[in-house]
Design an enzyme around this catalytic site. Structure first.
Site, mmCIF file in Angstrom:
data_model
loop_
_atom_site.group_PDB
_atom_site.id
_atom_site.type_symbol
_atom_site.label_atom_id
_atom_site.label_comp_id
_atom_site.label_asym_id
_atom_site.label_seq_id
_atom_site.Cartn_x
_atom_site.Cartn_y
_atom_site.Cartn_z
ATOM 1 C CB CYS A 1 39.450 25.972 38.868
ATOM 2 S SG CYS A 1 37.751 25.892 39.484
ATOM 3 C CB CYS B 1 36.618 18.432 38.632
ATOM 4 S SG CYS B 1 35.715 19.907 39.134
ATOM 5 N NE ARG C 1 20.559 34.497 34.150
ATOM 6 C CZ ARG C 1 20.332 35.814 34.175
ATOM 7 N NH1 ARG C 1 19.189 36.290 34.649
ATOM 8 N NH2 ARG C 1 21.258 36.650 33.767
ATOM 9 N NE ARG D 1 26.594 37.573 41.483
ATOM 10 C CZ ARG D 1 27.612 36.726 41.399
ATOM 11 N NH1 ARG D 1 27.975 36.239 40.226
ATOM 12 N NH2 ARG D 1 28.266 36.368 42.471
ATOM 13 C CE1 TYR D 2 23.659 38.472 36.312
ATOM 14 C CE2 TYR D 2 24.224 36.199 36.802
ATOM 15 C CZ TYR D 2 24.590 37.445 36.344
ATOM 16 O OH TYR D 2 25.869 37.669 35.929
ATOM 17 C CG ASP E 1 36.605 35.010 37.148
ATOM 18 O OD1 ASP E 1 36.142 36.002 36.557
ATOM 19 O OD2 ASP E 1 36.031 33.909 37.195
ATOM 20 C CE LYS F 1 28.167 33.979 33.565
ATOM 21 N NZ LYS F 1 27.327 33.821 34.777
ATOM 22 C CB CYS G 1 40.661 23.666 35.013
ATOM 23 S SG CYS G 1 39.400 22.606 34.309
ATOM 24 N NE ARG H 1 31.584 28.683 40.908
ATOM 25 C CZ ARG H 1 31.038 28.233 39.776
ATOM 26 N NH1 ARG H 1 31.262 26.986 39.377
ATOM 27 N NH2 ARG H 1 30.265 29.005 39.065
ATOM 28 C CG ASP I 1 31.354 36.434 36.407
ATOM 29 O OD1 ASP I 1 30.568 37.281 36.883
ATOM 30 O OD2 ASP I 1 31.100 35.217 36.370
HETATM 31 C C1 LIG Z 1 26.761 32.722 35.124
HETATM 32 C C2 LIG Z 1 25.795 32.692 36.176
HETATM 33 C C3 LIG Z 1 24.440 32.465 35.918
HETATM 34 C C4 LIG Z 1 23.909 32.246 34.524
HETATM 35 O O1 LIG Z 1 24.090 33.412 33.755
HETATM 36 P P1 LIG Z 1 23.603 33.478 32.253
HETATM 37 O O2 LIG Z 1 24.145 34.773 31.736
HETATM 38 O O3 LIG Z 1 22.115 33.424 32.295
HETATM 39 O O4 LIG Z 1 24.172 32.283 31.552
HETATM 40 C C5 LIG Z 1 23.568 32.469 36.978
HETATM 41 N N1 LIG Z 1 24.005 32.688 38.243
HETATM 42 C C6 LIG Z 1 25.296 32.919 38.521
HETATM 43 C C7 LIG Z 1 25.697 33.187 39.914
HETATM 44 C C8 LIG Z 1 26.235 32.923 37.502
HETATM 45 O O5 LIG Z 1 27.529 33.145 37.778
HETATM 46 S S1 SF4 Z 2 36.917 24.904 35.795
HETATM 47 FE FE1 SF4 Z 2 36.999 24.254 37.976
HETATM 48 S S2 SF4 Z 2 34.947 23.472 38.424
HETATM 49 FE FE2 SF4 Z 2 35.146 23.529 36.169
HETATM 50 S S3 SF4 Z 2 35.880 21.484 35.601
HETATM 51 FE FE3 SF4 Z 2 37.678 22.763 35.841
HETATM 52 S S4 SF4 Z 2 38.331 22.460 37.972
HETATM 53 FE FE4 SF4 Z 2 36.227 21.698 37.809
#
Ligand SMILES: *Cc1c(COP(=O)(O)O)cnc(C)c1O
Ligand code: SF4
Length: 411
Positions: A133, A126, A117, A113-114, A294, A338, A130, A135, A331
């Site tokens: 979560c 996991c 990185r 996305r960025y 989220d 973010k 959580c 995701r 986010d």
């Molecule tokens: C959070 C995230 C990152 C890392 O973001 P930083 O602000 O550099 O910590 C990179 N890619 C994705 C898709 C993210 O959600």
């Molecule tokens: S937030 Fe989601 S991905 Fe992260 S440890 Fe918890 S259950 Fe696993």
């Protein structure tokens, strides 16, 4: 403090088993029947657990369970790990993929996305799921494990994109995989010359600190610099075992950070967060982010208002060490990424001064210099080719563009 779970249900477990992460993994609690023998459950929890089988599985480690104060029905560990019927509630705005990660998938399990990185999801498992979560759509279903093909596709993509200098290895929990599997990933990433830093995102120091073994640390430190980001949400989670795990990581050169999620009734309180931040610093962990919840389906009951997060930052900044102040972020839905949110400290501005206020409410004038030339003699040396920098408002500031148009406009 209610029932002592370690000396109750688990009293016949030897210390060597208890302190062995493989025992903790193997003995994860995943059913109503077992959990009921450990702590009395409410009707809401029983129904929540049953429903979670077809939705987002329950699993929790004996270690994490043993931190629950069973006298408190709203215990923060309990709320994070035991499903509630509220998870079935779908609010009209809930999204399955609130961060638009599927849209930004550059290769399977790889989110780009960025500019510089990427996020690499190497497992969907996991040791503890959580309940909040973000995701949920892909965690726990066992369909997003990284095999040799997926790993080689991701490595190929990263190799072909020299602008990527930072890889966030996450999941699921990457440390739910074996040391050998993790090493395959770290080694492959380290072989790419343009990868400067690797980050591991893991909740193990919280939910299964036994996982941070000498063997793991010895293996992973070969691939330094590695930043290790963990996820504590409440002071109760910092057990003696967690402190040991964090010390082992810090002693071996991992740079430790923490991200918390702002969770209603768990940590939606400035003093809880302040205490957590202080305890993290004592354990050499630098608070990094605190996330607004989220819009994931089934976590509405965890969402505190954004204003609660702002109030928390207001209560930290200036009042305590700057090191204890994380960045509060939303986010942004649909892949906005973010966005930092903080109280307003900037009050007004004229060409020769800015008006600011501090945490005490003192309002000050900062007088600008008469000279405005900020060109540095070494700047040319550090210039990045335009192709990589031509994103966002910074292109208005550096003169590359005069206007930014939304992509749906005619311009
Ligand atoms: C959070 C995230 C990152 C890392 O973001 P930083 O602000 O550099 O910590 C990179 N890619 C994705 C898709 C993210 O959600
Ligand atoms: S937030 Fe989601 S991905 Fe992260 S440890 Fe918890 S259950 Fe696993």
């Amino acid at each position: 403090m209610g029932i002592n779970i370690r000396d109750g249900y688990y009293k016949n477990v030897s210390d060597s088993d208890w302190n062995d992460y493989k025992w903790q993994f193997k003995n994860r609690v995943t059913t109503v029947e077992e959990l009921e023998q450990i702590i009395p459950l409410t009707e809401d929890e029983k129904n929540g657990i049953k429903a979670s089988f077809s939705n987002f599985k329950m699993a929790t480690t004996p270690h994490y369970l043993s931190l629950i104060d069973t006298d408190n029905p709203e215990d923060p560990i309990r709320l994070q790990s035991i499903p509630s019927e509220y998870e079935l509630y779908k609010s009209p705005i809930d999204l399955d993929d609130p961060l638009g990660e599927d849209h930004d998938m550059a290769a399977p399990n790889l989110v780009h996305r960025y500019p510089d990185r990427v996020l690499f999801l190497i497992t969907d498992q996991c040791s503890m799921y959580c309940r909040f979560c973000t995701r949920k759509r892909l965690v726990s279903d066992g369909k997003h494990l990284v095999d040799k093909t997926i790993l080689s596709q991701a490595i190929e993509y990263i190799s072909n994109h020299p602008e990527i200098r930072d890889v966030v290895v996450s999941g699921g929990d990457p440390l739910f995989m074996s040391d050998n599997k993790i090493e395959e990933v770290l080694k492959a990433l380290r072989e790419i010359p343009h990868i400067e830093i690797i980050r591991l995102g893991s909740r193990m120091p919280v939910v299964c600190p036994q996982r941070i073994t000498k063997e793991f640390v010895e293996m992973a430190k070969k691939y330094h610099p590695i930043y290790f980001n963990t996820h504590f949400n409440h002071p109760y989670e910092i057990s003696d075992e967690s402190k040991k795990a964090l010390a082992l990581l810090a002693d071996n050169g991992f740079v430790l950070g923490n991200q918390s999620v702002l969770l209603r009734k768990v940590n939606s309180d400035v003093n809880i967060i302040k205490n957590l931040m202080h305890q993290l610093l004592k354990n050499r962990v630098r608070p990094y982010y605190i996330y607004q919840c989220d819009l994931t389906s089934g976590i509405e009951h965890f969402r505190a208002p954004v204003s609660k997060g702002i109030e928390i930052i207001e209560g930290l900044r200036g009042h305590t060490s700057g090191l204890a102040v994380p960045t509060f972020v939303i986010d942004a839905p649909n892949g906005g990424g973010k966005v930092p949110i903080q109280p307003n400290y900037f009050m007004s501005q004229s060409p020769d001064k800015v008006i600011i206020r501090n945490y005490e409410g003192m309002i000050s004038t900062y007088i600008e210099s008469d000279t405005r030339d900020c060109s540095c003699s070494t700047a040319e040396q550090f210039k990045i080719p335009a192709k990589k920098s031509n994103i966002g408002l910074s292109t208005l500031l550096n003169g590359e563009r005069m206007t930014l148009y939304p992509h749906y406009s005619d311009k």
